[in-house]
Motif scaffolding. Structure first.
Motif, short mmCIF file in Angstrom:
data_model
loop_
_atom_site.label_atom_id
_atom_site.label_comp_id
_atom_site.label_asym_id
_atom_site.label_seq_id
_atom_site.Cartn_x
_atom_site.Cartn_y
_atom_site.Cartn_z
N ASP A 147 7.33 4.20 -12.87
CA ASP A 147 7.51 5.64 -12.79
C ASP A 147 6.47 6.38 -13.61
O ASP A 147 6.00 7.45 -13.23
CB ASP A 147 8.91 6.04 -13.26
N TYR A 150 3.19 7.60 -12.05
CA TYR A 150 3.18 8.86 -11.31
C TYR A 150 3.86 9.98 -12.07
O TYR A 150 4.08 11.06 -11.52
CB TYR A 150 3.86 8.65 -9.95
N THR A 152 6.96 10.33 -13.13
CA THR A 152 8.23 10.74 -12.55
C THR A 152 9.45 10.23 -13.31
O THR A 152 10.56 10.46 -12.90
CB THR A 152 8.35 10.24 -11.10
N GLU A 213 -4.62 -1.49 -3.17
CA GLU A 213 -4.12 -1.17 -4.51
C GLU A 213 -5.11 -0.30 -5.27
O GLU A 213 -4.72 0.64 -6.00
CB GLU A 213 -3.84 -2.46 -5.27
N VAL A 216 -4.72 3.19 -4.11
CA VAL A 216 -3.55 3.83 -4.70
C VAL A 216 -3.89 4.40 -6.07
O VAL A 216 -3.52 5.53 -6.41
CB VAL A 216 -2.38 2.82 -4.82
N GLY A 220 -5.28 8.06 -4.68
CA GLY A 220 -3.98 8.66 -4.45
C GLY A 220 -3.36 8.34 -3.11
O GLY A 220 -2.46 9.04 -2.66
N LYS A 221 -3.81 7.28 -2.47
CA LYS A 221 -3.26 6.93 -1.17
C LYS A 221 -1.88 6.30 -1.33
O LYS A 221 -1.61 5.59 -2.31
CB LYS A 221 -4.19 5.97 -0.43
N THR A 222 -1.00 6.56 -0.38
CA THR A 222 0.34 5.99 -0.40
C THR A 222 0.32 4.62 0.26
O THR A 222 -0.17 4.48 1.38
CB THR A 222 1.33 6.91 0.33
N ALA A 223 0.86 3.64 -0.44
CA ALA A 223 0.87 2.29 0.11
C ALA A 223 1.95 2.15 1.17
O ALA A 223 3.04 2.71 1.05
CB ALA A 223 1.13 1.28 -1.01
N ASP A 224 1.65 1.44 2.24
CA ASP A 224 2.61 1.18 3.31
C ASP A 224 2.49 -0.29 3.70
O ASP A 224 1.48 -0.70 4.27
CB ASP A 224 2.33 2.07 4.52
N PRO A 226 5.60 0.25 0.65
CA PRO A 226 5.49 0.63 -0.76
C PRO A 226 5.31 -0.59 -1.66
O PRO A 226 5.84 -1.66 -1.39
CB PRO A 226 6.84 1.33 -1.03
N LEU A 232 3.38 -2.32 -9.42
CA LEU A 232 2.80 -1.05 -9.84
C LEU A 232 2.58 -1.00 -11.34
O LEU A 232 1.56 -0.51 -11.83
CB LEU A 232 3.73 0.10 -9.42
#
Length: 265
Positions: A147, A150, A152, A213, A216, A220-224, A226, A232
Motif C-alpha cells: 500500500d 501507492y 494508500t 514490473e 508499473v 504508472g501502468k496498471t498490471a493485468d 494485478p 509489490l
C-alpha cells in the motif's frame, strides 16, 4: 521522457512513510472572535503540560523533539499547540507513536521541501532510513508494505512504530537533519535527466524485474493481472536499492526530486 515518471518517483519514495500514513494534518483551529475564553485557555494550558510530557515518554522520540525545538522552534511550538488543542477538545491524548507519525507528516508538508536542497550525504541518509524502515515492515505485513508504494495505507503504522522505536526515531532525525541542512545550504539542484531514468530502468532489469514490473514502477501502468502484495513490496524495496546504487550525481538529482515531490504531495 515520460513526465509521469517524475510523479512515480515521488510515490515510490514515499512508500515507506508519510503519504501512506494519512494522519490528520496538525492545524491550529481558529479561535472564537476576541480570542478564547479564560476557561478554554486554562484547559489548553493544562493540556499542553500533558502533551509535553507525552512527547518525552519515549527517549528516542524525546531526542527528536528536542532537536526540532532547537532547529525549528516555530514548528515545534505549532506541533505542541496542535496536540494541546486537540486534547482540550477531545479529552484524548494520543500515543507517542501516533504523535511522532503525525508530527512527521506535519513537517513533511510544512518544511519538507527544504530537504530537496540538502547535501547528497544528508539525502542519502534520509532515504537509507526509509529503506531500513520498509525492510522491517515488509515481513510483518506485505499488504501494508505494498500500500505504501501507492500511498494508500490508512494507519496501522502506530502499532508497527511501537515495536520499532529506533527505526522511526532514526527516520525522524534524518528527515529533520536533511531539512536543516537544506535550509542552511539553500542550493537547488538539477532535475533528473532521461539518462538517469534509463539507469534506473537498467538497474531494475538487472535485479530481474520484468518489463511489465518496471513499467508499473516508472510509468504508472496498471498490471493485468494485478501484482500480488508481496511482490509489490519486493519491487519497491528493489527500487530504492537501485536508487541507492546510482552514480552520485544521478542519485542526488533523483533523491532531490523525490524529496520535493513528497513535500508537495
Amino acid at each position: 521522457m515520460n513526465v509521469l515518471r517524475y510523479v512515480l518517483l515521488g510515490l515510490a519514495a514515499c512508500m515507506l512513510v508519510v503519504l501512506g500514513w494519512r494522519l490528520t494534518t496538525l492545524k491550529t483551529p481558529a479561535g472564537a472572535p476576541g480570542g478564547p475564553s479564560s476557561a478554554a485557555a486554562g484547559q489548553i494550558g493544562a493540556a499542553r503540560k500533558l502533551v509535553v510530557g507525552r512527547l518525552s515518554e519515549v527517549p528516542q522520540f524525546a531526542a527528536f523533539y528536542r532537536q526540532l525545538d532547537e532547529d525549528f522552534p516555530r514548528s515545534y511550538a505549532r506541533v505542541v499547540d496542535g496536540f494541546s488543542r486537540k486534547l482540550a477538545g477531545t479529552g484524548t491524548l494520543p500515543t507517542p507513536e501516533s504523535m511522532i507519525l503525525e508530527t512527521l507528516r506535519d513537517l513533511q508538508q510544512s518544511q519538507g521541501v527544504l530537504a530537496a536542497r540538502a547535501s547528497g550525504a544528508r539525502l542519502a541518509a534520509l532515504f537509507d532510513a526509509r529503506l531500513a524502515l520498509l525492510d522491517a515492515l515488509a515481513p510483518t505485513d506485505p499488504k501494508q508494505c505494498a500500500d505504501f508504494l501507492y500511498g494508500t495505507a490508512d494507519l496501522p503504522l502506530a502499532d508497527f512504530s511501537a515495536n520499532h522505536h529506533d527505526l522511526v526515531a532514526a527516520l525522524a532525525s534524518k528527515q529533520l537533519a536533511a531539512m536543516k541542512d537544506g535550509q542552511d545550504r539553500h542550493a537547488d539542484r538539477d532535475t533528473p535527466t532521461a539518462t538517469d531514468f534509463d539507469l534506473i530502468a537498467n538497474g531494475l532489469a538487472a535485479k530481474q524485474l520484468t518489463p511489465g514490473e518496471i513499467s508499473v514502477l516508472l510509468d504508472g501502468k496498471t498490471a493485468d493481472p494485478p501484482i500480488q502484495d508481496g511482490r509489490l513490496c519486493d519491487m519497491g524495496r528493489i527500487y530504492l536499492n537501485v536508487l541507492r546504487d546510482l552514480p552520485d550525481d544521478a542519485r542526488q538529482r533523483v533523491y532531490g526530486l523525490a524529496a520535493e515531490l513528497l513535500a508537495r504531495s
